[in-house]
Design a protein around this motif. Structure first.
Motif, PDB file in Angstrom:
ATOM      1  N   SER B  30       0.851  -1.177   0.000  1.00 15.59           N
ATOM      2  CA  SER B  30       0.000   0.000   0.000  1.00 15.59           C
ATOM      3  C   SER B  30       0.888   1.228   0.000  1.00 15.59           C
ATOM      4  CB  SER B  30      -0.898  -0.014   1.247  1.00 15.59           C
ATOM      5  OG  SER B  30      -1.611   1.200   1.343  1.00 15.59           O
ATOM      6  N   ILE B  31       0.661   2.115  -0.938  1.00 11.84           N
ATOM      7  CA  ILE B  31       1.449   3.342  -1.058  1.00 11.84           C
ATOM      8  C   ILE B  31       0.539   4.501  -0.671  1.00 11.84           C
ATOM      9  CG2 ILE B  31       2.888   4.768  -2.569  1.00 11.84           C
ATOM     10  CD1 ILE B  31       3.940   1.992  -2.619  1.00 11.84           C
ATOM     11  N   GLU B  32       1.018   5.326   0.263  1.00 13.94           N
ATOM     12  CA  GLU B  32       0.209   6.465   0.708  1.00 13.94           C
ATOM     13  C   GLU B  32       1.055   7.723   0.753  1.00 13.94           C
ATOM     14  OE1 GLU B  32      -3.087   4.462   3.680  1.00 13.94           O
ATOM     15  OE2 GLU B  32      -1.094   4.833   4.489  1.00 13.94           O
ATOM     16  N   GLY B  33       0.399   8.810   1.022  1.00 12.85           N
ATOM     17  CA  GLY B  33       1.095  10.082   1.203  1.00 12.85           C
ATOM     18  C   GLY B  33       1.891  10.483  -0.036  1.00 12.85           C
ATOM     19  N   SER B  34       3.102  10.954   0.185  1.00 13.11           N
ATOM     20  CA  SER B  34       3.930  11.452  -0.927  1.00 13.11           C
ATOM     21  C   SER B  34       4.311  10.328  -1.882  1.00 13.11           C
ATOM     22  CB  SER B  34       5.180  12.143  -0.376  1.00 13.11           C
ATOM     23  OG  SER B  34       5.945  11.231   0.390  1.00 13.11           O
ATOM     24  N   GLY B  35       4.253   9.093  -1.393  1.00 16.93           N
ATOM     25  CA  GLY B  35       4.565   7.953  -2.253  1.00 16.93           C
ATOM     26  C   GLY B  35       3.650   7.854  -3.455  1.00 16.93           C
TER      27      GLY B  35
END
Lengths: 335, 85
Positions: B30-35
């Motif tokens: 799971s990629i979140e935020g600035s990713g």
């Protein structure tokens, strides 16, 4: 149609009802578009669906590489691809119609897929999974439909198949008219006109079809009365709010976007057979349905069956899932 | 230039999250935020400088800080084999 779907979503009495009718992902998309908060449980559903959708092309590629013969992807991602937003049409398995299902099953096991569950399914072989990936694979020798309808002609279905909308090379899909009919058959298979999403599926595919060709195909398969009843239900539920005989009688749960009661669960198979068959075939189908209902389940004794029947009578107005939960059977028809 | 590999890598975006399937490892990320922004840039390929500029622009942070976060992110992706050489 989508305005009407939104009305139905708004009418649903609970999130579990939305989930039961497989409308929860459509609801999430609408809530998001309207700036409404999305419950965390539905966000989790969206996340799960994303996991399914990412696994589908990968698994289809592996299945194609391993299996002999032609593979025709029915329902699931093939239907989802026809939705305005494929992410709103959830699925949890890959249903493949095969030239040689048994050979394909052996090939998949040799390629690392694992069988699970029992082998008593009438319309597909023992389900398979690939370790670490969430989708279930089911290999079919024919399309699903209620037992009192003749099976669709598998060879003709495969011969007329077209490239799959998933874009996976070598994976086919039923021709649009055939797929619309297969989905209609599926909408009757477990419980007649069980879920709202089943009717939306047919309507979505029908929007891309020549209606006359579907009608002709329904006649060729001997499904014309089932098809016309399905169309009337779609018209009554999704195009207007006046309903149809089916949705006003034995499928009235659809307009309320709720579960069937225990009484309705017992009425629906009979009402469905009457609505979907030519009159000359109705008595036999109803008799077979009653016999199935009256007989004990596999492994069940007659005293247990009678006790269960008595409970069903007392729970006639109860939602089906609550009744089954209280019975402790954990067995549900359909998927 | 850094770029995501093409084979056996699938992903779907839901709002501010990207669900990624690494098919080779049968592993979900799971990629979140600035990713999320970085992932989008890596899909078509981007240099470290371009990635730093994108983060500085979006989050109004110091380039050194952006560079550090990007190096950590890229190292993680590389360790997982998600980048092409």
């Amino acid at each position: 149609m989508w305005d009407r779907v939104w009305e139905l979503i708004e009418r649903a009495p609970s999130q579990s009802a939305l989930r039961m009718h497989k409308l929860h992902l459509l609801a999430a998309a609408e809530w998001r578009a309207r700036g409404r908060p999305i419950p965390e449980s539905v966000r989790a559903d969206e996340r799960l669906m994303a996991m399914m959708a990412t696994a589908a092309p990968l698994l289809l590629g592996r299945i194609r590489a391993a299996c002999p013969g032609r593979l025709v992807l029915m329902k699931g991602p093939e239907v989802a691809a026809a939705y305005p937003d494929p992410a709103t049409r959830g699925y949890r398995d890959l249903d493949l119609l095969c030239d040689e299902p048994r050979a394909a099953q052996l090939a998949l096991v040799a390629a690392g897929f694992v069988e699970f569950g029992d082998s008593t399914y009438a319309h597909h072989l023992r389900p398979l999974v690939y370790p670490g990936l969430p989708l279930v694979i089911e290999l079919h020798s024919q399309g699903n439909r209620p037992f009192w309808l003749d099976p669709p002609p598998t060879e003709r279905l495969i011969e007329s198949a077209v490239p799959s909308a998933t874009g996976v090379p070598g994976i086919l899909a039923p021709a649009p008219a055939a797929h619309a009919l297969l989905l209609a058959g599926h909408a009757w298979a477990h419980q007649p006109l069980w879920r709202v999403i089943d009717l939306i599926d047919v309507a979505v595919l029908l929007s891309d079809c020549d209606r006359t060709s579907v009608d002709r195909l329904a006649c060729a398969w001997g499904w014309e009365r089932m098809w016309s009843t399905t169309l009337a239900a779609i018209e009554g539920l999704l195009a207007s709010s006046s309903g149809s005989p089916a949705t006003r009688l034995w499928a009235r749960h659809l307009a309320s976007v709720r579960e069937r009661t225990v009484f309705e669960e017992h009425l629906a198979p009979i009402g469905g057979a009457i609505a979907a068959l030519p009159p000359r075939r109705v008595p036999r189908a109803v008799a077979a349905t009653l016999a199935l209902t009256a007989a004990p389940a596999p492994g069940e004794t007659w005293p247990d069956k009678l006790r269960r029947s008595g409970t069903a009578v007392r729970h006639a107005a109860m939602a089906g899932s609550r009744h089954h939960q209280q019975l402790g059977s954990g067995e549900r028809k359909g998927g | 230039m850094f770029q995501l590999r093409e084979q056996e890598l699938e992903w779907k975006r839901i709002d501010d999250e990207i669900v990624v399937l690494d098919g080779r490892a049968s592993c979900y990320l799971s990629i979140e935020g600035s990713g999320v922004s970085l992932w989008a840039a890596l899909e078509t390929g981007a240099s470290r400088e371009q990635l730093v500029a994108a983060l500085v622009d979006e989050y109004d942070i110091e380039p050194d800080r952006a560079g550090h976060d990007i190096d950590v992110f890229l190292a993680d992706l590389a360790e997982r084999g998600l980048l092409v050489s």
